[in-house]
Design an enzyme around this catalytic site. Sequence first.
Site, PDB file in Angstrom:
ATOM      1  N   GLU A  44       1.089  -1.313  -0.068  1.00 51.90           N
ATOM      2  CA  GLU A  44       0.307  -0.113   0.065  1.00 51.90           C
ATOM      3  C   GLU A  44       0.923   1.612  -0.087  1.00 51.90           C
ATOM      4  O   GLU A  44       2.141   1.453   0.634  1.00 51.90           O
ATOM      5  CB  GLU A  44      -0.897   0.221   1.280  1.00 51.90           C
ATOM      6  CG  GLU A  44      -2.274   1.322   1.220  1.00 51.90           C
ATOM      7  CD  GLU A  44      -2.687   0.942   2.063  1.00 51.90           C
ATOM      8  OE1 GLU A  44      -3.121   0.025   3.516  1.00 51.90           O
ATOM      9  OE2 GLU A  44      -3.659   1.727   2.460  1.00 51.90           O
ATOM     10  N   ASN A 191     -12.472  -1.211  -0.669  1.00 48.34           N
ATOM     11  CA  ASN A 191     -11.824  -1.490  -0.140  1.00 48.34           C
ATOM     12  C   ASN A 191     -11.869  -1.555   1.840  1.00 48.34           C
ATOM     13  O   ASN A 191     -12.700  -0.297   1.258  1.00 48.34           O
ATOM     14  CB  ASN A 191     -10.224  -1.354   0.160  1.00 48.34           C
ATOM     15  CG  ASN A 191      -9.683  -1.614   1.838  1.00 48.34           C
ATOM     16  OD1 ASN A 191      -9.377  -2.701   1.435  1.00 48.34           O
ATOM     17  ND2 ASN A 191      -9.296  -0.876   2.830  1.00 48.34           N
ATOM     18  N   GLU A 192     -12.699  -2.289   1.912  1.00 53.85           N
ATOM     19  CA  GLU A 192     -13.079  -1.805   3.777  1.00 53.85           C
ATOM     20  C   GLU A 192     -14.803  -1.073   3.847  1.00 53.85           C
ATOM     21  O   GLU A 192     -14.635   0.304   4.164  1.00 53.85           O
ATOM     22  CB  GLU A 192     -12.162  -1.392   4.647  1.00 53.85           C
ATOM     23  CG  GLU A 192     -11.086  -3.209   4.851  1.00 53.85           C
ATOM     24  CD  GLU A 192     -10.252  -2.469   6.181  1.00 53.85           C
ATOM     25  OE1 GLU A 192     -10.037  -1.332   6.605  1.00 53.85           O
ATOM     26  OE2 GLU A 192      -9.513  -4.054   6.131  1.00 53.85           O
ATOM     27  N   TYR A 259      -7.200  -8.935  11.407  1.00 58.01           N
ATOM     28  CA  TYR A 259      -5.734  -8.796  12.302  1.00 58.01           C
ATOM     29  C   TYR A 259      -5.808  -9.169  13.643  1.00 58.01           C
ATOM     30  O   TYR A 259      -7.153  -9.546  14.108  1.00 58.01           O
ATOM     31  CB  TYR A 259      -5.729  -7.482  12.560  1.00 58.01           C
ATOM     32  CG  TYR A 259      -5.089  -6.899  11.078  1.00 58.01           C
ATOM     33  CD1 TYR A 259      -4.175  -6.266  10.085  1.00 58.01           C
ATOM     34  CD2 TYR A 259      -6.259  -5.859   9.949  1.00 58.01           C
ATOM     35  CE1 TYR A 259      -3.919  -6.277   8.832  1.00 58.01           C
ATOM     36  CE2 TYR A 259      -5.597  -5.618   8.475  1.00 58.01           C
ATOM     37  CZ  TYR A 259      -4.755  -6.351   8.562  1.00 58.01           C
ATOM     38  OH  TYR A 259      -3.832  -5.264   6.801  1.00 58.01           O
ATOM     39  N   GLU A 315      -6.390  -9.261   3.816  1.00 60.66           N
ATOM     40  CA  GLU A 315      -5.887  -8.339   4.106  1.00 60.66           C
ATOM     41  C   GLU A 315      -5.699  -9.579   5.651  1.00 60.66           C
ATOM     42  O   GLU A 315      -6.994 -10.102   6.355  1.00 60.66           O
ATOM     43  CB  GLU A 315      -6.247  -6.619   4.999  1.00 60.66           C
ATOM     44  CG  GLU A 315      -5.860  -6.045   3.705  1.00 60.66           C
ATOM     45  CD  GLU A 315      -6.317  -4.778   4.320  1.00 60.66           C
ATOM     46  OE1 GLU A 315      -6.513  -4.335   5.366  1.00 60.66           O
ATOM     47  OE2 GLU A 315      -6.866  -3.856   3.959  1.00 60.66           O
ATOM     48  N   GLN A 364       2.027  -6.077   5.483  1.00 65.24           N
ATOM     49  CA  GLN A 364       1.705  -5.890   4.190  1.00 65.24           C
ATOM     50  C   GLN A 364       3.342  -6.001   3.915  1.00 65.24           C
ATOM     51  O   GLN A 364       4.612  -6.533   5.214  1.00 65.24           O
ATOM     52  CB  GLN A 364       1.923  -4.078   4.233  1.00 65.24           C
ATOM     53  CG  GLN A 364       0.726  -3.804   4.070  1.00 65.24           C
ATOM     54  CD  GLN A 364       0.242  -2.260   3.697  1.00 65.24           C
ATOM     55  OE1 GLN A 364       0.483  -1.850   3.348  1.00 65.24           O
ATOM     56  NE2 GLN A 364      -0.929  -1.988   4.087  1.00 65.24           N
TER      57      GLN A 364
HETATM   58  O1  AHR Z   1      -3.426  -2.502   6.158  1.00 66.88           O
HETATM   59  C1  AHR Z   1      -2.995  -1.217   6.830  1.00 66.88           C
HETATM   60  C2  AHR Z   1      -5.283  -0.879   6.455  1.00 66.88           C
HETATM   61  O2  AHR Z   1      -5.255  -1.582   7.556  1.00 66.88           O
HETATM   62  C3  AHR Z   1      -5.242  -1.424   5.873  1.00 66.88           C
HETATM   63  O3  AHR Z   1      -5.025   0.528   4.510  1.00 66.88           O
HETATM   64  C4  AHR Z   1      -6.902  -0.701   5.660  1.00 66.88           C
HETATM   65  O4  AHR Z   1      -7.436  -1.909   4.630  1.00 66.88           O
HETATM   66  C5  AHR Z   1      -6.945  -2.111   7.007  1.00 66.88           C
HETATM   67  O5  AHR Z   1      -7.824  -1.597   7.233  1.00 66.88           O
END
Ligand code: AHR
Length: 511
Positions: A44, A191-192, A259, A315, A364
């Site tokens: 990103e 995205n999101e 996450y 992600e 990432q």
């Molecule tokens: O990976 C960091 C961020 O986490 C991304 O930009 C977003 O999609 C997520 O909330």
Amino acid sequence: MKTLFFSIIAMFLAVTGAGQTRMSISTVSNAPTISRHIYGHFAEHLGRCIYDGFWVSDTSTLRRKDRIRLDVVDALKKIKIPNLRWPGGCFADEYHWRDGIGPRTQRPKMLNTHWGNVVEDNSFGTHEFLELCNLLETEPYIAGNVGSGTVDEMSKWVEYFNFDGLSPATELRKQNGRSTPWKVQYWGVGNESWGCGGNMTADYYADEYRRYATFCKNYPGAPLKKVAGGSNGNDYNWTETLMRKIPLSMMWGLSLHYYTLQGNWDKKGSATQFNEQEYFTTMRKCLQMDEVVTRHSTIMDRYDPSKRVAMVVDEWGVWTDVEPGTNPGFLYQQNSLRDALIAGATLNIFNNHADRVKMANLAQTVNVLQALILTKGNQMLLTPTYHVFDMYKVHHDAKLLQVNFASPDYIVGDQKIPAVSVSASRDSTGKVHVSLVNMDANKDIVIRTSLHDMNWQTVTGQAVTSARFTDINTFERPGLITISDFKGARKEGNELVVTLPKLSVVVLELK
Ligand code: AHR
């Protein structure tokens, strides 16, 4: 009473002799293939991922092609990264692709409002990203802008990438030095969208998806694999709504973001300073990926029993507080042995769900979150996570094997998790690979495995391990955690006996 009886029997069967645990591995006729795209990555415009990580100044003394640093490219090529997602993340929904094409000196600048309010000079845009993918020999996965863009903008980007005929977009591409289309197949539609991508409701996004997907065309020889923006962790209603409202024929995949945080979004926890209780909590949360994937899959199964829509976990990874003294908007964190164990256990979960999970992207690649690579000026180091991806590449496109195993517990205080995570596959040459993670911080674990329908003569292995879960590679000591030969496996009759060291990720090869 009955339950207690069966639990005692199960414990007796699972643990034999002096703490040995039994496992069995067998082939299943309709076993899925583990898509190599499960081993995908994410880059990103965030902090030092693109700028510094991949793209350096035109006066840099590093070995480079244009401004792409080749030390990073070489390292990623070694682990055969199958795809790379770009340009975000949250950044994707404020990115306007036309700002990133044409002569670099004439490209407009913009503010990156999500990540530190830094000025984005757009010097790394469409052509530069596709050149990076070409050097990496990897497939691009583009995230289109739904949040602040338009249907027309995204549809023209698809045309710019993929159409071979005469059109204003392709003329522009040719003027910018590229005559043939790239034929990019993977497209994320936003995205999101439930958060930074527009704070939409699931119903609203589902309608928007249908509109955007309609105008993102399949040009000759370039059919698209469109991925609908999926849920935030355990938001099962999001998945339910999208599966109900979007015709299956309109989406190749549905994404999921999950996450692993030791703490919460306000205080995530340190990347390097944590005690055993905190280590245990992080591993417990990492293993919840299995439940999250299972429950989303169950919903998808109701609408799509033949599993034509892929789950795309685009992600995932551990998210900690930033390194002290670094920009909070840049998400730069160190990477410990704990991260390697998280990577190993998560990839095992994805392998074991290979019937539904067809793609995933660690967040990432360089200098951001659970990175494979950290850079400092001209220096570069490979993190413990990198080495796990290196060992696990044997699973790419291999057939999943069935593992029956009741793991012993790893107990801290009054809580427990399974100590061992495992997955196994057979590659196209017939070699069997078994990847094992021992999360227990205190105990080696002996596992005796019977392998059904498999002839094998030798076992070799590799491991990533270290004395402490907090151990890290640093620029001063970059090789503390690396891959070593593993000698703790042997053949006894047709059984495989492994002594799995505490805090280790091990990959065995049987042939
Ligand atoms: O990976 C960091 C961020 O986490 C991304 O930009 C977003 O999609 C997520 O909330």
